[in-house]
Design a protein around this motif. Sequence first.
Motif, mmCIF file in Angstrom:
data_model
loop_
_atom_site.group_PDB
_atom_site.id
_atom_site.type_symbol
_atom_site.label_atom_id
_atom_site.label_comp_id
_atom_site.label_asym_id
_atom_site.label_seq_id
_atom_site.Cartn_x
_atom_site.Cartn_y
_atom_site.Cartn_z
ATOM 1 N N MET A 1 0.925 -0.994 0.171
ATOM 2 C CA MET A 1 0.157 0.192 0.226
ATOM 3 C C MET A 1 0.417 0.696 -0.209
ATOM 4 S SD MET A 1 -3.082 1.323 2.888
ATOM 5 C CE MET A 1 -4.362 1.006 2.074
ATOM 6 N N SER A 2 0.667 1.941 -0.982
ATOM 7 C CA SER A 2 1.906 3.638 -0.645
ATOM 8 C C SER A 2 0.781 4.092 0.444
ATOM 9 C CB SER A 2 0.938 4.402 -2.412
ATOM 10 O OG SER A 2 -0.143 4.418 -2.426
ATOM 11 N N ALA A 3 1.924 5.195 0.512
ATOM 12 C CA ALA A 3 1.721 6.041 1.472
ATOM 13 C C ALA A 3 1.525 7.352 0.594
ATOM 14 C CB ALA A 3 3.380 6.327 2.178
ATOM 15 N N VAL A 4 0.632 7.696 1.323
ATOM 16 C CA VAL A 4 -0.001 9.298 1.090
ATOM 17 C C VAL A 4 0.753 10.515 1.706
ATOM 18 C CG1 VAL A 4 -1.658 10.831 1.543
ATOM 19 C CG2 VAL A 4 -2.197 8.692 0.749
ATOM 20 N N LEU A 5 1.475 11.164 0.478
ATOM 21 C CA LEU A 5 1.982 12.299 1.262
ATOM 22 C C LEU A 5 1.532 14.752 0.064
ATOM 23 C CD1 LEU A 5 4.927 13.831 1.373
ATOM 24 C CD2 LEU A 5 5.778 13.841 -0.625
ATOM 25 N N ALA A 6 0.710 14.709 1.206
ATOM 26 C CA ALA A 6 -0.327 15.624 1.160
ATOM 27 C C ALA A 6 1.523 16.600 1.255
ATOM 28 C CB ALA A 6 -0.365 16.437 1.931
ATOM 29 N N VAL A 7 0.989 17.675 0.059
ATOM 30 C CA VAL A 7 1.621 19.069 -0.832
ATOM 31 C C VAL A 7 1.093 20.337 -1.079
ATOM 32 C CG1 VAL A 7 3.308 19.594 -2.520
ATOM 33 C CG2 VAL A 7 3.097 17.318 -2.233
ATOM 34 N N ASP A 8 1.697 21.266 0.400
ATOM 35 C CA ASP A 8 1.396 22.440 0.083
ATOM 36 C C ASP A 8 1.590 23.073 -1.172
ATOM 37 O OD1 ASP A 8 0.545 24.931 0.299
ATOM 38 O OD2 ASP A 8 2.174 26.134 1.922
ATOM 39 N N ALA A 9 0.622 23.537 -2.698
ATOM 40 C CA ALA A 9 1.173 23.852 -3.787
ATOM 41 C C ALA A 9 0.775 25.481 -4.028
ATOM 42 C CB ALA A 9 0.703 22.831 -5.063
ATOM 43 N N HIS A 10 -0.351 26.085 -2.738
ATOM 44 C CA HIS A 10 -0.791 26.783 -3.341
ATOM 45 C C HIS A 10 0.336 28.414 -4.283
ATOM 46 C CE1 HIS A 10 1.304 28.799 0.464
ATOM 47 N NE2 HIS A 10 0.920 29.790 -0.184
ATOM 48 N N ASN A 11 1.628 28.277 -3.572
ATOM 49 C CA ASN A 11 2.209 29.477 -4.629
ATOM 50 C C ASN A 11 3.035 29.174 -5.990
ATOM 51 O OD1 ASN A 11 2.464 30.448 -2.735
ATOM 52 N ND2 ASN A 11 4.786 31.193 -2.187
ATOM 53 N N LEU A 12 2.201 27.618 -6.382
ATOM 54 C CA LEU A 12 2.541 27.344 -7.952
ATOM 55 C C LEU A 12 1.329 28.115 -8.065
ATOM 56 C CD1 LEU A 12 2.741 23.613 -7.820
ATOM 57 C CD2 LEU A 12 4.469 25.360 -8.153
ATOM 58 N N ALA A 13 0.471 28.703 -7.954
ATOM 59 C CA ALA A 13 -0.738 29.204 -8.676
ATOM 60 C C ALA A 13 -0.368 31.110 -9.331
ATOM 61 C CB ALA A 13 -2.358 28.731 -7.393
ATOM 62 N N ARG A 14 0.716 31.403 -7.807
ATOM 63 C CA ARG A 14 0.846 32.888 -8.685
ATOM 64 C C ARG A 14 2.354 32.346 -9.163
ATOM 65 N NH1 ARG A 14 -1.963 31.144 -3.790
ATOM 66 N NH2 ARG A 14 -3.267 32.872 -3.390
ATOM 67 N N ILE A 15 2.409 33.989 -9.147
ATOM 68 C CA ILE A 15 3.940 34.525 -9.712
ATOM 69 C C ILE A 15 4.662 34.235 -9.527
ATOM 70 C CG2 ILE A 15 5.445 36.664 -10.162
ATOM 71 C CD1 ILE A 15 2.776 38.253 -10.383
ATOM 72 N N ARG A 16 5.636 33.148 -10.362
ATOM 73 C CA ARG A 16 6.782 32.171 -10.136
ATOM 74 C C ARG A 16 8.110 33.280 -9.568
ATOM 75 N NH1 ARG A 16 6.247 27.792 -11.977
ATOM 76 N NH2 ARG A 16 4.023 26.794 -11.777
ATOM 77 N N SER A 17 8.555 33.354 -8.234
ATOM 78 C CA SER A 17 9.962 33.567 -8.198
ATOM 79 C C SER A 17 10.780 32.262 -7.234
ATOM 80 C CB SER A 17 9.830 34.127 -6.692
ATOM 81 O OG SER A 17 9.302 33.361 -6.232
ATOM 82 N N GLY A 18 11.401 32.002 -6.920
ATOM 83 C CA GLY A 18 12.681 30.931 -7.068
ATOM 84 C C GLY A 18 12.621 29.796 -5.898
ATOM 85 N N VAL A 19 11.647 30.584 -4.985
ATOM 86 C CA VAL A 19 10.780 29.100 -4.202
ATOM 87 C C VAL A 19 9.744 28.938 -5.290
ATOM 88 C CG1 VAL A 19 9.290 28.691 -2.330
ATOM 89 C CG2 VAL A 19 11.151 30.340 -1.973
ATOM 90 N N GLU A 20 9.284 29.176 -6.336
ATOM 91 C CA GLU A 20 8.330 28.171 -7.041
ATOM 92 C C GLU A 20 8.643 27.411 -7.669
ATOM 93 O OE1 GLU A 20 6.266 30.795 -4.162
ATOM 94 O OE2 GLU A 20 7.605 31.999 -5.849
ATOM 95 N N VAL A 21 9.479 28.153 -9.088
ATOM 96 C CA VAL A 21 10.350 27.411 -9.236
ATOM 97 C C VAL A 21 10.957 25.899 -9.089
ATOM 98 C CG1 VAL A 21 12.646 26.981 -10.478
ATOM 99 C CG2 VAL A 21 11.074 28.707 -11.185
ATOM 100 N N TYR A 22 11.367 26.242 -7.702
ATOM 101 C CA TYR A 22 11.927 25.034 -7.199
ATOM 102 C C TYR A 22 11.019 23.923 -6.441
ATOM 103 C CZ TYR A 22 12.699 22.863 -2.497
ATOM 104 O OH TYR A 22 12.440 21.311 -1.243
ATOM 105 N N ALA A 23 10.171 24.437 -6.036
ATOM 106 C CA ALA A 23 8.738 23.777 -5.524
ATOM 107 C C ALA A 23 8.285 22.705 -7.018
ATOM 108 C CB ALA A 23 7.294 24.208 -5.469
#
Length: 375
Positions: A1-23
Amino acid sequence: MSAVLAVDAHNLARIRSGVEVYADNILRHLDAPRFSFRLFSDLPLAEPPVQGYEILPLPFASGVTGRNYVGPLWFHWTLARQAARIRADLLWSPYFFVPLGSSVPTVATIHDTAPLDSRSRSYPPVWRRYFLWMLAHSARHARHIIVPSQRIADNLQHAFGTPGERISVIPHGVAPEFFAPAEPAAATRLRAALGIDGRFILFVGSLGDRKNVITLVRAYAQLPPELQHECQLVIVGPGGSDEALVRGFLREAKLGGRVILAGYLEPRDLVELYKAAELLAFPSLSESFGLPVVEAMAAGTPVLTSNTSSLPDTAGDAAWLLDPTDVPRWTDALQRTLTEESLRADLRQRGLARARLYSWPEAARRHVEVFEACL
């Protein structure tokens, strides 16, 4: 059975800076058959990096760009509750923090510790106090912490006593499109749109005080007039705490026609701008990694950058390292690099070799190792 990894992805919907490029790049390069991923955002994602994401809107906060003072409610309340509801085995927060009171073990990526420096004007007082409070909370309560450089790991250990075994240093990568040949048609279109009429120096980053653009424009102003006429300075990125200072200096020095404040550019346009530039000048006072340095190197563009913070570790011997406060030294370095083809060729060759050390697939592989170890 696979493990569930939840991810905070809210900044990916906004203007990309270095942090968003990373994620975005880590998610796109994850090879983790042991996990099923659930991405959560308060806005739709134009190009989801993986399948399986949900929109969890917070009506009075969603859609707000910039510093959103009610946005943390989404992270601490909505996201934390949803991660618990789906019985996630792990939560990955690519944006610094562990949700308050979260019942799900969290891996936090802490990109920067700049708010520890009280001299910076980039953080309004209320935001800075919140950031420092949450930085301390995350440093002490994250199941594990990922940082992009040893400097940030050292800062966390010194400021909060975070044990070294709970920190993994994983450098950023660089996307393959930076290594690809230039597209002349795209470069021509960009030049026309931005008003670039010849050779140019490039800076990529905000106009915040720690990015230190003021040193660069002052150094550029001291170049011989004929070199200024031949080579413009193009500054790409959003505004910040030094924007009024920079604009005021440009007016006084009558550099409006030779210095272009281009604002934010889409990533595909930025790639071509890197390739067309004569050099990248990046006199930042404080960086946790320095992604523009590596991106410019991959594009075959010579780099001048600071000899402070993590930048010497990132650049190695492949860039010209300078005191970020020494304006005459920067003027001399700009002039020499623009006029000496042999120097540019040497920096270009060293930079390409250095950039090949940084890989998003390798960074993603090491993230998976962290996630697996935290189960």
